[in-house]
Design an enzyme around this catalytic site. Structure first.
Site, mmCIF file in Angstrom:
data_model
loop_
_atom_site.group_PDB
_atom_site.id
_atom_site.type_symbol
_atom_site.label_atom_id
_atom_site.label_comp_id
_atom_site.label_asym_id
_atom_site.label_seq_id
_atom_site.Cartn_x
_atom_site.Cartn_y
_atom_site.Cartn_z
ATOM 1 N N ASN A 99 -1.631 -9.375 16.627
ATOM 2 C CA ASN A 99 -2.627 -8.610 17.403
ATOM 3 C C ASN A 99 -2.419 -7.268 16.554
ATOM 4 O O ASN A 99 -1.632 -6.717 15.641
ATOM 5 C CB ASN A 99 -1.761 -8.208 18.765
ATOM 6 C CG ASN A 99 -0.298 -7.783 18.985
ATOM 7 O OD1 ASN A 99 0.611 -8.341 18.108
ATOM 8 N ND2 ASN A 99 -0.022 -7.330 20.068
ATOM 9 N N ILE A 100 -3.772 -6.490 16.774
ATOM 10 C CA ILE A 100 -3.949 -5.356 16.113
ATOM 11 C C ILE A 100 -4.716 -4.254 17.273
ATOM 12 O O ILE A 100 -5.738 -4.414 17.567
ATOM 13 C CB ILE A 100 -5.361 -5.728 15.145
ATOM 14 C CG1 ILE A 100 -4.942 -6.727 14.099
ATOM 15 C CG2 ILE A 100 -5.718 -4.318 14.370
ATOM 16 C CD1 ILE A 100 -6.037 -7.364 13.036
ATOM 17 N N GLU A 101 -3.759 -3.375 17.435
ATOM 18 C CA GLU A 101 -4.226 -2.480 18.365
ATOM 19 C C GLU A 101 -5.041 -1.275 17.852
ATOM 20 O O GLU A 101 -5.176 -1.044 16.492
ATOM 21 C CB GLU A 101 -2.996 -2.028 19.131
ATOM 22 C CG GLU A 101 -2.382 -3.089 19.876
ATOM 23 C CD GLU A 101 -1.090 -2.604 20.778
ATOM 24 O OE1 GLU A 101 -0.584 -1.473 20.504
ATOM 25 O OE2 GLU A 101 -0.582 -3.403 21.511
ATOM 26 N N CYS A 138 -6.410 -9.289 20.444
ATOM 27 C CA CYS A 138 -4.907 -10.049 20.545
ATOM 28 C C CYS A 138 -4.776 -10.857 19.447
ATOM 29 O O CYS A 138 -5.529 -11.225 18.573
ATOM 30 C CB CYS A 138 -5.156 -11.081 21.802
ATOM 31 S SG CYS A 138 -5.017 -10.053 23.247
ATOM 32 N N GLU A 148 -4.185 -14.093 19.329
ATOM 33 C CA GLU A 148 -5.125 -15.338 19.318
ATOM 34 C C GLU A 148 -6.626 -15.076 18.750
ATOM 35 O O GLU A 148 -7.091 -16.136 18.075
ATOM 36 C CB GLU A 148 -5.227 -15.775 20.829
ATOM 37 C CG GLU A 148 -4.044 -16.330 21.584
ATOM 38 C CD GLU A 148 -3.046 -15.144 21.973
ATOM 39 O OE1 GLU A 148 -3.395 -13.906 21.545
ATOM 40 O OE2 GLU A 148 -2.401 -15.350 23.151
ATOM 41 N N CYS A 176 -3.799 -14.109 27.416
ATOM 42 C CA CYS A 176 -4.317 -13.324 28.279
ATOM 43 C C CYS A 176 -5.683 -13.987 28.968
ATOM 44 O O CYS A 176 -6.056 -14.863 28.232
ATOM 45 C CB CYS A 176 -4.788 -11.851 28.008
ATOM 46 S SG CYS A 176 -6.273 -11.816 26.840
ATOM 47 N N CYS A 209 -8.367 -14.252 26.222
ATOM 48 C CA CYS A 209 -8.091 -15.293 25.105
ATOM 49 C C CYS A 209 -8.395 -16.608 25.523
ATOM 50 O O CYS A 209 -8.327 -17.430 24.784
ATOM 51 C CB CYS A 209 -6.836 -14.950 24.332
ATOM 52 S SG CYS A 209 -6.860 -13.487 23.354
HETATM 53 N N1 THU Z 1 -1.259 -9.658 23.455
HETATM 54 C C1 THU Z 1 -1.433 -10.829 22.543
HETATM 55 O O1 THU Z 1 -1.937 -10.417 21.396
HETATM 56 N N2 THU Z 1 -1.394 -11.870 22.910
HETATM 57 C C2 THU Z 1 -0.926 -12.519 23.999
HETATM 58 O O2 THU Z 1 -0.988 -13.598 24.223
HETATM 59 C C3 THU Z 1 -0.565 -11.467 24.997
HETATM 60 C C4 THU Z 1 -0.751 -9.962 24.894
HETATM 61 C C5 THU Z 1 -1.212 -8.296 22.676
HETATM 62 C C6 THU Z 1 -2.029 -7.368 23.298
HETATM 63 C C7 THU Z 1 -1.537 -6.013 23.163
HETATM 64 O O3 THU Z 1 -1.790 -5.707 21.729
HETATM 65 C C8 THU Z 1 -0.263 -6.150 23.517
HETATM 66 O O4 THU Z 1 -0.003 -7.810 23.309
HETATM 67 C C9 THU Z 1 0.347 -5.829 24.771
HETATM 68 O O5 THU Z 1 -0.300 -6.429 25.621
#
Ligand code: THU
Length: 135
Positions: free
Chosen positions: A46-48, A57, A59, A90, A93
């Site tokens: 994941n890359i915020e 996310c 995925e 989520c 995704c």
């Molecule tokens: N996140 C994912 O990358 N994949 C998931 O299946 C659940 C949530 C990430 C999104 C965000 O960067 C962090 O987790 C918290 O929600």
């Protein structure tokens, strides 16, 4: 935790990339690894973003790696994250996976301190809308 040989490989790929997640806001590191139709494994984290809704996310990152790498279809996908509860994709995704996977595609979800949950895209996203609806 007894995993099949392919799931061991997917788990290793997801765990190798998970520490690289850019998560200054949630501090919730997620890794995803796809077994694609070309036989290759594609992983992502994941890359915020400071503009929160623009975060990706894990995925979505793994799907981007698959497409960029020449894979076309997801045959299996493994998601890892912190804690003991399975880290499930989520809602967005689930739909992203739907674009590239059959509904019976296995989705394995793991909180690394717990046990894996093996489910399917169909179970995660029932009555789904997909590319075939558009002809
Ligand atoms: N996140 C994912 O990358 N994949 C998931 O299946 C659940 C949530 C990430 C999104 C965000 O960067 C962090 O987790 C918290 O929600």
């Amino acid at each position: 935790m007894a995993l099949s040989p392919i799931d061991e490989k997917l788990f290793a790929a997801a765990e190798a990339i998970r520490p690289r997640a850019h998560v200054p806001y949630s501090h919730f590191h997620v890794g995803a690894a796809i077994l694609a139709d070309d036989g290759n494994i594609y992983a992502g984290c994941n890359i915020e973003n400071a503009a929160y809704p623009l975060g990706n996310c894990a995925e979505a990152s793994a799907i981007a790696a698959m497409i960029a790498g020449g894979g076309k279809r997801i045959t299996r996908i493994f998601v890892t994250g912190p804690g003991s509860a399975p880290v499930t994709p989520c809602g967005g995704c689930r739909q992203r996976i739907r674009e590239f996977a059959d509904v019976d595609t296995p989705v394995i979800c793991l909180g690394v301190e717990g046990k894996p949950l093996e489910t399917t895209l169909q179970a995660l996203l029932p009555h789904s809308f997909g590319p075939e609806f558009l002809g």
